[in-house]
Structures are given as C-alpha cells and as structure tokens.
Design a protein around this motif. Sequence first.
Motif, PDB file in Angstrom:
ATOM      1  N   UNK A   1      81.015  32.756   1.938  1.00  0.00           N
ATOM      2  CA  UNK A   1      81.976  32.381   2.488  1.00  0.00           C
ATOM      3  C   UNK A   1      80.458  31.435   3.841  1.00  0.00           C
ATOM      4  N   UNK A   2      79.847  30.502   2.979  1.00  0.00           N
ATOM      5  CA  UNK A   2      78.885  29.754   4.002  1.00  0.00           C
ATOM      6  C   UNK A   2      79.660  28.539   4.858  1.00  0.00           C
ATOM      7  N   UNK A   3      79.247  28.376   5.934  1.00  0.00           N
ATOM      8  CA  UNK A   3      79.175  27.384   7.071  1.00  0.00           C
ATOM      9  C   UNK A   3      78.225  26.247   7.328  1.00  0.00           C
ATOM     10  N   UNK A   4      78.749  25.102   7.513  1.00  0.00           N
ATOM     11  CA  UNK A   4      77.518  24.070   7.698  1.00  0.00           C
ATOM     12  C   UNK A   4      78.274  23.374   8.857  1.00  0.00           C
ATOM     13  N   UNK A   5      77.172  22.778   9.875  1.00  0.00           N
ATOM     14  CA  UNK A   5      77.287  21.559  10.606  1.00  0.00           C
ATOM     15  C   UNK A   5      76.001  20.527   9.895  1.00  0.00           C
ATOM     16  N   UNK A  14      77.253  21.534  -2.077  1.00  0.00           N
ATOM     17  CA  UNK A  14      76.968  22.468  -1.843  1.00  0.00           C
ATOM     18  C   UNK A  14      78.823  23.466  -1.153  1.00  0.00           C
ATOM     19  N   UNK A  15      79.245  24.690  -1.835  1.00  0.00           N
ATOM     20  CA  UNK A  15      79.978  24.856  -1.715  1.00  0.00           C
ATOM     21  C   UNK A  15      79.835  25.693  -0.055  1.00  0.00           C
ATOM     22  N   UNK A  16      81.600  25.350   0.864  1.00  0.00           N
ATOM     23  CA  UNK A  16      81.542  26.122   1.333  1.00  0.00           C
ATOM     24  C   UNK A  16      82.391  25.259   2.256  1.00  0.00           C
ATOM     25  N   UNK A  17      82.531  25.610   3.966  1.00  0.00           N
ATOM     26  CA  UNK A  17      83.276  24.670   5.430  1.00  0.00           C
ATOM     27  C   UNK A  17      81.863  23.654   5.986  1.00  0.00           C
ATOM     28  N   UNK A  18      82.258  22.803   5.981  1.00  0.00           N
ATOM     29  CA  UNK A  18      81.682  22.118   7.040  1.00  0.00           C
ATOM     30  C   UNK A  18      81.916  21.952   7.961  1.00  0.00           C
ATOM     31  N   UNK A  40      86.142  20.516  19.480  1.00  0.00           N
ATOM     32  CA  UNK A  40      86.594  19.991  18.616  1.00  0.00           C
ATOM     33  C   UNK A  40      85.770  19.334  17.092  1.00  0.00           C
ATOM     34  N   UNK A  41      86.122  20.004  16.189  1.00  0.00           N
ATOM     35  CA  UNK A  41      85.237  19.808  15.278  1.00  0.00           C
ATOM     36  C   UNK A  41      86.405  19.008  13.660  1.00  0.00           C
ATOM     37  N   UNK A  42      85.692  17.733  12.730  1.00  0.00           N
ATOM     38  CA  UNK A  42      86.864  17.682  11.962  1.00  0.00           C
ATOM     39  C   UNK A  42      85.895  19.100  10.553  1.00  0.00           C
ATOM     40  N   UNK A  43      86.976  19.705   9.520  1.00  0.00           N
ATOM     41  CA  UNK A  43      86.577  20.588   8.856  1.00  0.00           C
ATOM     42  C   UNK A  43      87.271  20.282   7.292  1.00  0.00           C
ATOM     43  N   UNK A  44      86.345  20.366   6.924  1.00  0.00           N
ATOM     44  CA  UNK A  44      86.209  20.830   5.008  1.00  0.00           C
ATOM     45  C   UNK A  44      85.938  20.952   4.515  1.00  0.00           C
ATOM     46  N   UNK A  45      86.525  21.441   2.988  1.00  0.00           N
ATOM     47  CA  UNK A  45      86.492  22.537   2.367  1.00  0.00           C
ATOM     48  C   UNK A  45      85.351  22.186   0.721  1.00  0.00           C
ATOM     49  N   UNK A  46      84.534  22.343   0.725  1.00  0.00           N
ATOM     50  CA  UNK A  46      84.275  21.728  -0.554  1.00  0.00           C
ATOM     51  C   UNK A  46      84.013  22.777  -1.693  1.00  0.00           C
ATOM     52  N   UNK A  67      79.712  23.498  21.982  1.00  0.00           N
ATOM     53  CA  UNK A  67      79.793  24.958  20.839  1.00  0.00           C
ATOM     54  C   UNK A  67      79.061  24.047  19.568  1.00  0.00           C
ATOM     55  N   UNK A  68      78.857  23.037  19.807  1.00  0.00           N
ATOM     56  CA  UNK A  68      77.917  21.851  18.733  1.00  0.00           C
ATOM     57  C   UNK A  68      76.467  22.705  19.146  1.00  0.00           C
ATOM     58  N   UNK A  69      76.428  22.529  20.796  1.00  0.00           N
ATOM     59  CA  UNK A  69      74.875  23.468  20.547  1.00  0.00           C
ATOM     60  C   UNK A  69      74.048  24.508  20.149  1.00  0.00           C
ATOM     61  N   UNK A  70      75.112  25.403  19.752  1.00  0.00           N
ATOM     62  CA  UNK A  70      75.160  26.068  18.772  1.00  0.00           C
ATOM     63  C   UNK A  70      74.569  25.888  17.873  1.00  0.00           C
ATOM     64  N   UNK A  71      74.653  25.439  16.762  1.00  0.00           N
ATOM     65  CA  UNK A  71      74.335  25.329  15.862  1.00  0.00           C
ATOM     66  C   UNK A  71      72.971  24.427  15.548  1.00  0.00           C
TER      67      UNK A  71
END
Length: 72
Positions: A1-5, A14-18, A40-46, A67-71
């Motif tokens: 599983x890949x996670x993208x910000x 690209x397949x994964x979570x955004x 708070x984030x919107x979560x999408x899966x591709x 949390x956005x500063x973590x990415x």
Amino acid sequence: MKLYYSETLSIESNDGYYLIQDHIGTFYTKAWDDYDYTIKFKLYYVESGKIQNFGFLRVLVNGLDDTSKYFP
C-alpha cells in the motif's frame, strides 16, 4: 500500500491512498482547526485508474499540531 499526500486536487494514476487537506477544492482558505490541531484530510483510493472517495480521515502525528507538516 502506498500513501500519497497532495496539496492539490490532482490525483495521479498511481495506485494507492491519497490524503488531501479538507479545504482544498472548497471556498475555505485554510484547513479545519480541530481544537488547535490541523488533522482533517480527504481520503481517496486509486486502483487501476479508478478513483474512490472514502470521505474524511483525521490523522494525528505525535508531536505535531499540523499533520500536513509531517509530509514532505
């Protein structure tokens, strides 16, 4: 599983979570303030070019108020 910000609504193929901050694509100028935390984030899966919206997700990173500063 890949996670993208992303800081835009453009989701790549690209397949994964955004994760995209909740205010992106709305008339709000900044992210939702959850008792002095920005989590708070919107979560999408591709997968195979299909985009699925899972709604909202709150992610808290230990030691950060935004949390956005973590990415990178």
